[in-house]
Design a protein around this motif. Structure first.
Motif, mmCIF file in Angstrom:
data_model
loop_
_atom_site.group_PDB
_atom_site.id
_atom_site.type_symbol
_atom_site.label_atom_id
_atom_site.label_comp_id
_atom_site.label_asym_id
_atom_site.label_seq_id
_atom_site.Cartn_x
_atom_site.Cartn_y
_atom_site.Cartn_z
ATOM 1 N N LYS A 142 5.998 -1.985 1.405
ATOM 2 C CA LYS A 142 6.864 -2.886 2.174
ATOM 3 C C LYS A 142 8.162 -3.227 1.450
ATOM 4 O O LYS A 142 9.154 -3.579 2.091
ATOM 5 N N LYS A 146 11.544 5.148 0.104
ATOM 6 C CA LYS A 146 10.777 6.320 -0.277
ATOM 7 C C LYS A 146 11.288 6.958 -1.569
ATOM 8 O O LYS A 146 10.517 7.430 -2.406
ATOM 9 N N THR A 167 -0.365 -0.467 1.229
ATOM 10 C CA THR A 167 0.197 -0.399 2.577
ATOM 11 C C THR A 167 -0.409 -1.504 3.443
ATOM 12 O O THR A 167 -1.444 -2.083 3.104
ATOM 13 N N ASN A 169 0.606 -1.462 7.250
ATOM 14 C CA ASN A 169 0.707 -1.143 8.679
ATOM 15 C C ASN A 169 0.820 0.366 8.877
ATOM 16 O O ASN A 169 0.916 1.123 7.914
ATOM 17 N N GLU A 170 0.817 0.770 10.135
ATOM 18 C CA GLU A 170 0.773 2.194 10.462
ATOM 19 C C GLU A 170 1.990 2.952 9.912
ATOM 20 O O GLU A 170 1.848 4.018 9.305
ATOM 21 N N ALA A 171 3.177 2.385 10.077
ATOM 22 C CA ALA A 171 4.385 3.080 9.620
ATOM 23 C C ALA A 171 4.362 3.266 8.105
ATOM 24 O O ALA A 171 4.714 4.334 7.599
ATOM 25 N N GLU A 172 3.933 2.239 7.385
ATOM 26 C CA GLU A 172 3.903 2.354 5.917
ATOM 27 C C GLU A 172 2.950 3.456 5.470
ATOM 28 O O GLU A 172 3.182 4.101 4.452
ATOM 29 N N LEU A 174 1.936 6.252 7.537
ATOM 30 C CA LEU A 174 2.391 7.561 8.014
ATOM 31 C C LEU A 174 3.646 8.039 7.286
ATOM 32 O O LEU A 174 3.792 9.222 6.990
ATOM 33 N N ASP A 175 4.547 7.127 6.956
ATOM 34 C CA ASP A 175 5.791 7.526 6.277
ATOM 35 C C ASP A 175 5.570 7.952 4.831
ATOM 36 O O ASP A 175 6.445 8.582 4.238
ATOM 37 N N ASN A 176 4.440 7.581 4.259
ATOM 38 C CA ASN A 176 4.267 7.801 2.819
ATOM 39 C C ASN A 176 3.098 8.699 2.440
ATOM 40 O O ASN A 176 2.822 8.903 1.261
#
Ligand SMILES: O=P(O)(O)OC[C@@H](O)[C@@H](O)c1c[nH]c2ccccc12
Length: 261
Positions: A142, A146, A167, A169-172, A174-176
């Protein structure tokens, strides 16, 4: 400003002060800088005692004072004797009440893997973590972009440390997922609202590959919660307040582990 932004701003100031006092070459000369590290990932994978990472934390923004006078050596050695897989020791003074030598004292009196729990916002802190004798550093998705995460991971690995990516949440997630972290934590607690949701972590765990070492973090306060998380693919459990709020945190930890056997 929300609490995480406040902490981050304070951290940047703290790091600037430290840099002015201690050069990185000074850190590299510290005796612990060249010490061998212990793998938390392996300790959790091979654990027969439930994969508990027990945390030493005096206070927190979410809970206020928890156990201000706890003795770091007594508690962490007690945790180790209870057969936890690793220790998490807070090093933030302003928000989590750490004393400046808590981590070092814990390190000198324990040989099991130790996670340095703090808010990493600068490479300097990674070098400092190694000088403190840390085996693992925490990176909080958060508060980092990246590029930062990639360079902190590379540096930690060069220094022989593992990386615990946190992490929420979902974005944290999937993005990583393509980053080469060693352990991935899903925080049950939203660090801005302080709301705790085990269901959220269970849902998010489904996004992770089978091979990842999944740790559930925060608000874990019963055997049943751990069993539910285990049934949903979690291998490790980072637990602080549930132990630390007791006068004898290590005894609480030992009792929980006995029930997990
Ligand atoms: O005390 P708890 O609710 O068992 O939580 C432990 C740990 O997960 C929590 O301290 C934590 C999770 N992520 C963090 C990031 C920074 C500081 C602290 C934390």
């Amino acid at each position: 400003m929300n609490i995480l932004d406040t902490i981050k701003a304070q951290k940047l100031k703290e790091v600037a002060n430290l840099k002015a006092q201690f050069s990185t070459s000074f850190l590299e000369e510290q005796p612990l800088f060249n010490s061998a590290t212990h793998s938390l990932r392996k300790a959790i994978e091979s654990s027969v005692t439930g994969g508990i990472i027990a945390e030493f934390k005096r206070k927190s923004p979410a809970k206020g004072n928890i156990n201000l006078d706890a003795n770091v050596v007594e508690v962490t050695q007690g945790y180790a004797n209870a057969a936890v897989s690793g220790l998490s020791v807070l090093t933030d003074v302003d928000f989590f009440g750490a004393r400046t030598n808590d981590f070092e004292l814990a390190r000198k009196n324990n040989t099991i893997p130790m996670l340095r729990k703090d808010f990493m916002v600068d490479e300097y802190q990674i070098i400092q973590s190694k000088a403190m004798g840390a085996d693992v550093i925490l990176l909080i998705a958060k508060i980092l972009n990246k590029k930062q995460m990639q360079s902190y991971i590379n540096l930690a690995h060069e220094l022989g440390m593992e990386v615990f990516l946190e992490t929420q949440n979902e974005a944290e997630i999937l993005d990583n997922l393509d980053l080469n972290f060693d352990l991935i934590g899903i925080n049950n607690r939203n660090l801005n609202s302080f709301e705790v949701s085990v269901e959220n972590s269970i849902k998010l765990a489904q996004l992770l590959p089978k091979s990842s070492n999944k740790i559930a973090e925060s608000g874990i306060n019963s055997l049943e919660t751990i069993q539910l998380l285990q049934a949903n693919g979690f291998h490790g459990f980072l637990i602080g307040e549930y132990f630390m709020k007791e006068e004898n945190p290590a005894e609480k930890c030992r009792n929980l582990i006995q029930k997990l056997l």
